[in-house]
Structure formats: structure tokens, C-alpha cells
Design a protein around this motif. Structure first.
Motif, mmCIF file in Angstrom:
data_model
loop_
_atom_site.group_PDB
_atom_site.id
_atom_site.type_symbol
_atom_site.label_atom_id
_atom_site.label_comp_id
_atom_site.label_asym_id
_atom_site.label_seq_id
_atom_site.Cartn_x
_atom_site.Cartn_y
_atom_site.Cartn_z
ATOM 1 N N LEU A 86 0.350 -28.402 -3.931
ATOM 2 C CA LEU A 86 -0.001 -27.179 -2.924
ATOM 3 C C LEU A 86 -1.450 -27.528 -2.569
ATOM 4 O O LEU A 86 -1.364 -26.385 -1.477
ATOM 5 N N SER A 87 -1.826 -28.741 -2.275
ATOM 6 C CA SER A 87 -2.829 -28.318 -1.124
ATOM 7 C C SER A 87 -3.612 -29.726 -1.144
ATOM 8 O O SER A 87 -3.225 -30.824 -2.169
ATOM 9 N N ALA A 130 -7.828 -20.561 -0.992
ATOM 10 C CA ALA A 130 -7.508 -21.248 -2.571
ATOM 11 C C ALA A 130 -8.562 -21.017 -2.932
ATOM 12 O O ALA A 130 -7.754 -21.115 -4.302
ATOM 13 N N ASN A 131 -9.171 -20.306 -3.252
ATOM 14 C CA ASN A 131 -9.971 -19.237 -4.439
ATOM 15 C C ASN A 131 -9.246 -18.665 -4.848
ATOM 16 O O ASN A 131 -9.563 -17.995 -6.136
ATOM 17 N N ALA A 132 -8.916 -17.990 -4.112
ATOM 18 C CA ALA A 132 -8.018 -16.275 -4.200
ATOM 19 C C ALA A 132 -7.036 -16.799 -4.691
ATOM 20 O O ALA A 132 -6.272 -16.085 -5.931
ATOM 21 N N SER A 167 -7.280 -24.202 -11.439
ATOM 22 C CA SER A 167 -7.932 -24.720 -10.281
ATOM 23 C C SER A 167 -8.102 -25.115 -9.246
ATOM 24 O O SER A 167 -6.264 -25.780 -9.049
ATOM 25 N N LYS A 168 -8.371 -25.990 -8.097
ATOM 26 C CA LYS A 168 -8.491 -26.251 -6.947
ATOM 27 C C LYS A 168 -8.139 -27.611 -7.447
ATOM 28 O O LYS A 168 -6.797 -27.832 -6.541
#
Length: 208
Positions: A150-151, A175-177, A141-142
Motif C-alpha cells: 500500500l506504500s 499514511a498516518n490517518a 503500522s506504516k
């Protein structure tokens, strides 16, 4: 020849010809940007998506992502699987000069990498024990991306680029991909091991 349940969507006729020698599957070319005005072709793709699902396999340059995003806006997300080819500098043999961004397109990627791209996307390989079982494990997940750095952190961009380079994937991925792709490759613990290794390598590079 590998048989794939989903229809594979590519940009041009040479991409389609390349895949015809590898896949026993429905392969549809968009005609590049002509897709934006070709309602009949878009309708065909939508129907295929509803019937059997689609795998989008466009080039890894900016034009390829524009076409990919157009398809994603027209087709239900649960009917799409996204396959990404590596970002490799070069030109196809039939061309006199490289593309605008100097990257190989689908037609120029070798068979092994193309099949790996489709497998990473979770394409359904018919009559094979190797069919992906991604639904049996939790998705990345995000929130996981944030936990791993990573974010949302100062060096996230550098870390993410290093990970994508290691996986031979383009930097344009959203991010979703990225979550979708990583879910097909790793569970959280395996991904954490990979990211920790990259962090360690980065620390070593930064030492005087």
C-alpha cells in the motif's frame, strides 16, 4: 439517539443540525475557515479535547482537510479521533448548486453512513456493549502498509485508491490517518485478505 463520550467537531451549522437528530453528544461547529481567526472557538475545542476528547468530522473535500489539519496542529494527537465521510458526488437539497468539488458534505450524508464513520473512528459509545475494543489488538503500522504494497511500491497509489474506494473513504487521507483508520477496522491478517482480493481484482482488470 446514540450517546458519544467525545465532543464532535463539524464545519458548519447545517452539519451540526444534521447530527443533533442522531447524536446525544457535544457538537461544535468551527464556522469553516473562520476558525483560523477565532481564538475563542479554538480554545473551547482545546478544552473539550482535554476534558473528553474530540472526534473531527469534516467534509471530504480539500477545504474539510485544511480545517481538519488545522485542528490536528492545535490539539494533542492522543485527544483526537478522525472520522471520515465517503466521497459521494451530489449536492444538498438546500443548495442551488453543488460545492466546488461536487461532493456531498456531512449534512448530505445519510444517518447510517454517519454513524458508521463515527464507529470506524473509534468514537466511544456510552452504555453500549458495542464500544470499540481497538486497544486490545496490534495497530496497523506504516511498515505494514509497505509489506502489503500500500506504500513504497510502483502500484501502491492505485492499490491504495482501490482500498479507499472500497471503504467509501476520501483519497486525501495521509499514511498516518490511514493506519489509524485501518487499525479500527482490521487486524493485519484480515487487512491482508482484503488487499489480496483487491490485488487479484486488479490483475483480472489488466488482463487483455
Amino acid at each position: 439517539m446514540i450517546e458519544i463520550k467525545e465532543a464532535v467537531i463539524v464545519e458548519g451549522k447545517y452539519d451540526k443540525m444534521r447530527l443533533k437528530g442522531i447524536l446525544n453528544s457535544v457538537i461544535v461547529e468551527t464556522g469553516g475557515f473562520r476558525l483560523f481567526k477565532d481564538n475563542e472557538k479554538l480554545s473551547l475545542i482545546k478544552n473539550l479535547a482535554e476534558k473528553q476528547g474530540i472526534v473531527i468530522l469534516t467534509d471530504s473535500d480539500s477545504a474539510g482537510f485544511v480545517i481538519r489539519n488545522h485542528l490536528k496542529s492545535a490539539v494533542s494527537p492522543d485527544k483526537i479521533k478522525n472520522a471520515y465521510i465517503p466521497t459521494i458526488q451530489g449536492k444538498e437539497k438546500r443548495k442551488s448548486k453543488p460545492s466546488k468539488e461536487g461532493l456531498l458534505g456531512v449534512e448530505g450524508i445519510d444517518e447510517k453512513e454517519l454513524l458508521l464513520s463515527l464507529q470506524r473512528a473509534g468514537a466511544t459509545i456510552e452504555n453500549s456493549a458495542e464500544t470499540s475494543d481497538n486497544n486490545s489488538k496490534p495497530k496497523i503500522s506504516k511498515s505494514d502498509l509497505y509489506k502489503l504494497g500500500l506504500s513504497g511500491h510502483d502500484n501502491s497509489s492505485i492499490l491504495r485508491k482501490k482500498l479507499l474506494k472500497h471503504l467509501n473513504l476520501p483519497e486525501y487521507i495521509t499514511a498516518n490517518a490511514l493506519c489509524e483508520l485501518l487499525s479500527s477496522l482490521y487486524d493485519f491478517e484480515k487487512l491482508k485478505e482484503k488487499v489480496d482480493t483487491i490485488k487479484s481484482d486488479l490483475s483480472s482488470e489488466q488482463k487483455p
